[in-house]
Each structure stands twice: as C-alpha cells, then as structure tokens.
Write an enzyme that holds these catalytic residues in place. Structure first.
Site, PDB file in Angstrom:
ATOM      1  N   GLY A 242     -40.043  -3.435  10.174  1.00  0.00           N
ATOM      2  CA  GLY A 242     -41.044  -3.867  11.140  1.00  0.00           C
ATOM      3  C   GLY A 242     -41.542  -2.743  12.023  1.00  0.00           C
ATOM      4  O   GLY A 242     -42.725  -2.698  12.388  1.00  0.00           O
TER       5      GLY A 242
ATOM      6  N   ASN B 120     -38.994 -11.411  20.882  1.00  0.00           N
ATOM      7  CA  ASN B 120     -37.664 -11.125  20.364  1.00  0.00           C
ATOM      8  C   ASN B 120     -36.544 -11.255  21.394  1.00  0.00           C
ATOM      9  O   ASN B 120     -35.377 -11.090  21.054  1.00  0.00           O
ATOM     10  CB  ASN B 120     -37.625  -9.723  19.744  1.00  0.00           C
ATOM     11  CG  ASN B 120     -37.901  -8.640  20.770  1.00  0.00           C
ATOM     12  OD1 ASN B 120     -38.927  -8.658  21.434  1.00  0.00           O
ATOM     13  ND2 ASN B 120     -37.001  -7.686  20.897  1.00  0.00           N
TER      14      ASN B 120
ATOM     15  N   GLN C 287     -40.192 -11.635  14.098  1.00  0.00           N
ATOM     16  CA  GLN C 287     -39.273 -12.698  14.510  1.00  0.00           C
ATOM     17  C   GLN C 287     -39.782 -14.078  14.108  1.00  0.00           C
ATOM     18  O   GLN C 287     -39.033 -15.056  14.140  1.00  0.00           O
ATOM     19  CB  GLN C 287     -39.063 -12.648  16.026  1.00  0.00           C
ATOM     20  CG  GLN C 287     -37.697 -13.096  16.487  1.00  0.00           C
ATOM     21  CD  GLN C 287     -36.603 -12.084  16.201  1.00  0.00           C
ATOM     22  OE1 GLN C 287     -36.554 -11.014  16.775  1.00  0.00           O
ATOM     23  NE2 GLN C 287     -35.693 -12.420  15.300  1.00  0.00           N
TER      24      GLN C 287
ATOM     25  N   SER D 268     -40.504  -8.173   8.537  1.00  0.00           N
ATOM     26  CA  SER D 268     -39.323  -7.382   8.202  1.00  0.00           C
ATOM     27  C   SER D 268     -38.304  -8.260   7.492  1.00  0.00           C
ATOM     28  O   SER D 268     -38.144  -9.438   7.820  1.00  0.00           O
ATOM     29  CB  SER D 268     -38.706  -6.791   9.472  1.00  0.00           C
ATOM     30  OG  SER D 268     -37.623  -5.944   9.156  1.00  0.00           O
TER      31      SER D 268
ATOM     32  N   HIS E  68     -34.845  -8.034   7.245  1.00  0.00           N
ATOM     33  CA  HIS E  68     -33.493  -8.319   7.739  1.00  0.00           C
ATOM     34  C   HIS E  68     -33.425  -9.463   8.743  1.00  0.00           C
ATOM     35  O   HIS E  68     -32.339  -9.859   9.158  1.00  0.00           O
ATOM     36  CB  HIS E  68     -32.848  -7.049   8.316  1.00  0.00           C
ATOM     37  CG  HIS E  68     -33.356  -6.636   9.659  1.00  0.00           C
ATOM     38  ND1 HIS E  68     -32.637  -6.822  10.813  1.00  0.00           N
ATOM     39  CD2 HIS E  68     -34.510  -6.032  10.023  1.00  0.00           C
ATOM     40  CE1 HIS E  68     -33.317  -6.349  11.841  1.00  0.00           C
ATOM     41  NE2 HIS E  68     -34.454  -5.863  11.398  1.00  0.00           N
TER      42      HIS E  68
ATOM     43  N   THR F  18     -40.914   7.237  -2.389  1.00  0.00           N
ATOM     44  CA  THR F  18     -40.334   6.445  -3.470  1.00  0.00           C
ATOM     45  C   THR F  18     -39.934   5.067  -2.953  1.00  0.00           C
ATOM     46  O   THR F  18     -39.250   4.941  -1.939  1.00  0.00           O
ATOM     47  CB  THR F  18     -39.093   7.153  -4.049  1.00  0.00           C
ATOM     48  OG1 THR F  18     -39.466   8.452  -4.494  1.00  0.00           O
ATOM     49  CG2 THR F  18     -38.502   6.363  -5.203  1.00  0.00           C
TER      50      THR F  18
ATOM     51  N   CYS G 236     -32.738  -2.744  19.966  1.00  0.00           N
ATOM     52  CA  CYS G 236     -33.330  -1.439  19.638  1.00  0.00           C
ATOM     53  C   CYS G 236     -33.214  -0.453  20.793  1.00  0.00           C
ATOM     54  O   CYS G 236     -34.144   0.295  21.101  1.00  0.00           O
ATOM     55  CB  CYS G 236     -34.787  -1.619  19.229  1.00  0.00           C
ATOM     56  SG  CYS G 236     -34.967  -2.630  17.750  1.00  0.00           S
TER      57      CYS G 236
END
Length: 378
Positions: free
Chosen positions: A72, A152, A182, A202, A204, A240, A328
């Site tokens: 994210g 969040n 979220q 995102s 996760h 990659t 974070c």
C-alpha cells in the site's frame, strides 16, 4: 505462539493456510523469472495475468487498470509522486485529509518541500470528512484530491462515492485517489461505482502475504511512472514481479469473495460483545470516533489517567497484542495524528489504544482481555 491473543489485525492479518499453499509452487518449483522467454517462465507469467484478472474483477476494474506494487505504501507514493511528476509539473495544489496514513502524509510533506501547495481537510470529532469542506478547498490549480476510505486508527468509513462526486462536479479534471488498504476486507469495492481515478490496496490486510499490493489506475488517467528499469507491468512499474505474492493475493481475494459478509458479521459480533463486557466492568473510558459507519472489528479506546505505553506493554507481558495506533512508526508509541486531527483532548490521546478484532478471534479471548485489563488498571 499458541497462547498469543492477537487483537492488532489492523496492523496485519495472519497468512491464510490456503493462501500459503497456493504460493508454495511459485516459491519452490515454478521459481522462474516471468520476463524470460522460455516455456518454464511462462507459467509464472500466466499466473500473474490470471491473478491480475481475478483481483481486477473483484473491484470491478479492467485487468489493464491494475498494477502490482510492493504494498500500500508504494501504491500511495506512486499515486502522489506519479501525478506531480507528470509532464514535468513543478507546482500546483493538492488536497488530502489530515488523518491519512503516513504513506500519504509523508509523501505530501516531501512534495510541499519541493514547491507544491497542500491543503489538509480535518475530520469532525466523530472521525468523518465533510464533502463540502473538500470542495470548498478546491482552487483553479488543484489537480489531486486524496481521501482515505477506512481510517487505519479509528476505523471510520468515509463516503468516498459522495466526496468524489462533489469533487468531479466542481472540476472533472481533478484526479481523485483513495487509500483503500484498510477497506478491502470490509467493503465490496466497485471502482466504477465510486468513480475514483486511483485506488490503493494491500494484500497483508486480507490474509495474503506482506510485500504485495496494487494501484488501480483508471483508464485515461495520465500518471508518470514511479519506479524505473525493466518493462514489467506493461512498462509502468519496473522490477522482477513477486509471483508468489501476487498468486497469494489473488487466492486471498478468492476467499474474501466467499467470506467477506460472514467475516464482517463475526467481527461486528466480537466488537458488540467487547463493548457489553467493557460497560459491565468499567465506568471510565472513552470510545474515540463514531460507532456508526465504522469498520466492524475496530475499537479505539481511551482510559483516562492510564498511560497507553504502560497498557500496551502490560498486555504484551500477558501475551495480548494491541497497539497505540498505526503500525508504521518503527515500534514507537507516539501521539496519534489521527486523534489530534479529530480534536480529541490531550488526556484521551495519551491513553488511547487501538483494538482490532479479526474473524479468527474468539469471545473467550475477549473475556481474557477484560480480566487482564482489570488487573492492569487496578
């Protein structure tokens, strides 16, 4: 780790076993670089494109509008920096909310230091943004507006469709972005219905692995590349590809497609039970943000005169994971910019903790939490 009670699902969710099983083949056996020409690598290429189509369909986007990122934060950075770099733009006006994720706020600060003008829209005490406040801030040189879908820290859900509609009505040329990281596990996102130009997600947060996300770029949106190098992601995002992560993200979306409504109901039931037991055992606490239009499993709560760092560490000692807000901040327990933007009093800010239930949590775990809380506060 069987004894851990994990009430920090807004920080990250556990990796679903079915998701992990889908990833194994591309971690161990089909390990080829998708950009290579031989047949072995084409299995990875096909897996990426099937995943892109699956995730795109889930948010009602065209598969050519979805670009995989490392998460994210990269998606948010690309949305902002890609818009400001476009055609060598060196100035202009950006509007965002004052309680965005740090991935947005820090990028805006970076751009402000380089000549862009930034206006912050503040939420009300309940944690909501008024669409009129956003449109009133629009100027002739406004080119980007960003409003977070689900906050969040306090979990409040913004009416993105309404806010975007107001913005587009005033100036259809403004690009509208929403950080939906979220929101993905809570709301059935439809990018066409929302009419947004850019949207970040995102993996996760939905039981997929860390290190995989995506940016939706509406067809026709003129945005510059952010990461340069090879021709991956149709020459839009070099590097990659994280094949296993992409496949895992897609599998998590398959599971979410079938379980989202059930998960929301379970998380809501856990939250209601928590509030019931809390009221039965404590008289002094404050819920920060509205309980209406809020993420089903989120509670942001203050216990006056109780230091939040002490509370978090004491819970950790008992094997219970909660947080002081965003995950974070390098593990630091800092004052919340979200609660600050909402106008929450200093005493409540200093004692605020975030509890975020997941569908895998239990009512018995809540009982254990309440017993621990009584011991700590006493």
């Amino acid at each position: 780790m069987d004894n851990i009670i994990y009430f920090d699902n807004f920080a990250t969710t556990s990796l679903n076993e079915e998701v992990f099983d889908s990833m194994k083949n591309f971690l161990i056996y089909n390990y080829s670089n998708p950009s290579s020409l031989y047949e072995f690598s084409q299995k990875s290429r096909v897996a990426i494109e099937k995943s892109r189509e699956n995730i795109s369909n889930y948010i009602n986007a065209d598969k050519n509008e979805l670009f995989f990122t490392s998460g994210g934060t990269e998606a948010d950075n690309w949305a902002f920096i890609g818009m400001t770099l476009f055609k060598g733009r060196k100035n202009g006006h950006i509007i965002l909310t004052a309680f965005e994720h740090s991935a947005i706020l820090e990028t805006a600060k970076f751009l402000k230091n380089r000549g862009f003008d930034v206006t912050y829209i503040f939420p009300d005490r309940d944690g909501f943004i008024d669409a009129k406040d956003v449109t009133d801030a629009i100027r002739e040189d406004t080119f980007l507006v960003s409003v977070m879908y689900v906050n969040n820290e306090v979990g409040t859900i913004q009416d993105i469709k309404k806010i975007c509609s107001f913005v587009k009505k005033k100036n259809p040329n403004i690009v509208f972005h929403t950080d939906a990281v979220q929101a993905l596990s809570e709301i059935k996102i439809d990018v066409k219905d929302l009419n947004v130009d850019l949207l970040s997600v995102s993996g996760h947060k939905v039981h997929a692995p860390k290190g995989i996300g995506a940016l939706y770029i509406k067809s026709g949106t003129e945005i510059e590349n952010f990461i340069f190098g090879g021709s991956q992601e149709r020459s839009r995002r070099a590097g990659t590809e994280n094949v296993a992560g992409i496949v895992g993200f897609s599998k998590a979306i398959d599971i979410l497609r079938d379980s989202r409504e059930k998960n929301v109901s379970k998380r809501f039931a856990l939250r209601e039970y928590f509030l019931k037991i809390l009221n039965e055992n404590f008289s002094r606490f404050n819920i920060n943000g509205s309980l209406e239009n809020r993420y089903s499993g989120n509670i942001n709560i203050s216990f006056p005169e109780v230091d939040k760092e002490m509370l978090i560490m004491s819970m950790d000692f008992r094997g219970i994971c909660i947080s002081g807000g965003s995950a974070c901040s390098s593990g630091a327990v800092e004052k919340s910019h979200v609660l600050d933007a909402m106008g929450i009093e200093e005493e409540l800010k200093n004692s605020a903790v975030r509890i975020s239930f997941g569908e895998n949590n239990t009512f018995e775990e809540i009982d254990e939490f309440i017993l621990a809380l009584k011991e700590i506060i006493d």
